[in-house]
Motif scaffolding. Structure first.
Motif, PDB file in Angstrom:
ATOM      1  N   HIS A 141      42.542  43.218  31.106  1.00  0.00           N
ATOM      2  CA  HIS A 141      43.660  42.437  31.673  1.00  0.00           C
ATOM      3  C   HIS A 141      44.453  41.751  30.558  1.00  0.00           C
ATOM      4  O   HIS A 141      44.548  40.512  30.511  1.00  0.00           O
ATOM      5  N   LEU A 160      57.253  38.962  28.895  1.00  0.00           N
ATOM      6  CA  LEU A 160      56.253  39.450  29.844  1.00  0.00           C
ATOM      7  C   LEU A 160      56.619  40.871  30.291  1.00  0.00           C
ATOM      8  O   LEU A 160      55.769  41.760  30.370  1.00  0.00           O
ATOM      9  N   ARG A 201      47.131  44.801  39.838  1.00  0.00           N
ATOM     10  CA  ARG A 201      45.962  44.007  40.219  1.00  0.00           C
ATOM     11  C   ARG A 201      44.837  44.940  40.628  1.00  0.00           C
ATOM     12  O   ARG A 201      45.093  46.013  41.210  1.00  0.00           O
ATOM     13  N   TRP A 219      46.877  29.053  36.521  1.00  0.00           N
ATOM     14  CA  TRP A 219      46.580  30.475  36.380  1.00  0.00           C
ATOM     15  C   TRP A 219      45.142  30.668  36.860  1.00  0.00           C
ATOM     16  O   TRP A 219      44.214  30.168  36.256  1.00  0.00           O
ATOM     17  N   GLY A 221      51.816  32.904  35.391  1.00  0.00           N
ATOM     18  CA  GLY A 221      51.955  34.351  35.193  1.00  0.00           C
ATOM     19  C   GLY A 221      52.984  34.905  36.158  1.00  0.00           C
ATOM     20  O   GLY A 221      53.555  34.162  36.980  1.00  0.00           O
ATOM     21  N   ALA A 222      53.194  36.216  36.083  1.00  0.00           N
ATOM     22  CA  ALA A 222      54.152  36.860  36.994  1.00  0.00           C
ATOM     23  C   ALA A 222      53.565  36.954  38.399  1.00  0.00           C
ATOM     24  O   ALA A 222      54.269  36.874  39.392  1.00  0.00           O
ATOM     25  N   GLY A 223      52.247  37.113  38.478  1.00  0.00           N
ATOM     26  CA  GLY A 223      51.595  37.306  39.767  1.00  0.00           C
ATOM     27  C   GLY A 223      51.269  35.968  40.424  1.00  0.00           C
ATOM     28  O   GLY A 223      51.007  34.966  39.748  1.00  0.00           O
ATOM     29  N   SER A 237      49.923  42.397  29.369  1.00  0.00           N
ATOM     30  CA  SER A 237      51.078  41.534  29.177  1.00  0.00           C
ATOM     31  C   SER A 237      50.671  40.113  29.560  1.00  0.00           C
ATOM     32  O   SER A 237      50.253  39.880  30.684  1.00  0.00           O
TER      33      SER A 237
END
Ligand code: GLV
Length: 309
Positions: free
Chosen positions: A272, A92, A224, A46, A66-68, A275
């Motif tokens: 940030h 998430l 983002r 991450w 993470g999702a990103g 989630s």
């Protein structure tokens, strides 16, 4: 065969222990400790420090915690041509949806403005908005955007969404591609950005796009920082075109103390934290992928390197 955990916050031990607890036969190292670099086949990362992924000659797979995954593609020294996976997780998505709902309700009822009034000892009743009169427009209808859209419909909001390719979501009016963007924007009262950050979406929340929203609309960026052109947002807030913005993500995190967002009355900020991956929930998919890697099976939640998400 071993796993390395690479992140710059204080959660390295948490992730390392959770992976080991899930399967005590796993060899898991922190990138900060002495470890056999040539044994590492999987990196769980991450926001790794740029360059660290290049330290592992036998790395076979990068798992984003993470999702990103934008931060992985931004590191040009990363090993190319190995699979990258991301997190797809009900918590998430659910946590994001709950955050967006909370922000929208606070906006409808002016709660952030009342907090400022309270601090200034001001008694100033204001008009509020009703759910039935508000259209929420979601930019990005991936896992998080689609759930958020669906949850909003359950509360009675009019919900519409825009995405690169056409999506069908029950109760949600969907738009796609550049030529349907204007139609989507002109009827959106609350714009929520949940797009992946790619070269195509960087700076998408700019003056040209935000000015197409109706006067007094509200902007929520939970994707983002790189999606937003900060100066353009401030200009449209100061010109009273936008009534406010709630931001969870920033170009630089933590946001530098000198940034104008800190003291802008119409900007509401969270750090940030809309989630955050829950290790208990997401570790099983990481362990499963590690097993798949070792047995040559296809990994789950693979990222499309051409699309960048
Ligand atoms: C959080 O920002 C994530 O990408 O999971």
């Amino acid at each position: 065969m071993a796993i390395v955990v690479i992140r710059q916050d204080n959660k390295i031990e948490l992730w390392k222990n959770a992976l080991q607890k899930a399967d005590n036969s796993l060899k898991v190292y922190s990138y900060l400790e002495d470890h056999p670099k040539d044994e590492i086949t999987m990196a769980v990362t991450w926001k790794h420090p740029t360059g660290t992924l290049a330290n592992y000659p036998n790395l076979k797979f990068i798992a984003s915690a993470g999702a990103g995954v934008d931060y992985i593609f931004e590191d040009d020294s990363r090993p190319k041509n190995i699979p990258i996976t991301r997190i797809v997780d009900p918590f998430l998505a659910g946590d994001m949806s709950e955050h967006v709902l909370a922000v929208i309700f606070a906006h409808l009822k002016n709660l952030n403005v009342y907090k400022l009034d309270q601090v200034a000892n001001v008694w100033g009743p204001k008009e509020y908005l009703r759910i039935k009169d508000v259209t929420v427009g979601i930019l990005g209808l991936g896992e998080l955007g689609a759930l958020t859209a669906t949850d909003l419909t359950k509360f009675g909001f009019k919900v519409q969404g825009w995405s690169r390719s056409k999506k069908n979501i029950e109760g949600v009016a969907t738009f796609s591609g550049a030529n349907e963007q204007q139609e989507f924007l002109k009827t959106t009262d609350v714009l929520v950005c949940l797009l992946p950050l790619t070269t195509a979406t960087e700076g998408i929340l700019n003056k040209a796009l935000l000015s197409q929203l109706p006067k007094n609309s509200y902007v929520i960026n939970v994707a983002r920082g790189g999606h937003l052109v900060d100066e353009d947002l401030i200009e449209l807030l100061d010109a009273n075109h936008l009534s406010g913005a709630c931001l969870d993500v920033y170009h630089t995190e933590p946001l530098p103390k000198s940034h104008p967002f800190w003291n802008h009355k119409k900007v509401h900020m969270t750090p940030h934290y809309a989630s955050v991956s829950d290790t208990n929930s997401v570790i099983p998919q990481m362990v499963e992928n590690y097993k798949r890697l070792n047995s040559g099976e296809k990994l789950q939640n693979l990222v499309d390197s051409d699309k960048g998400y």
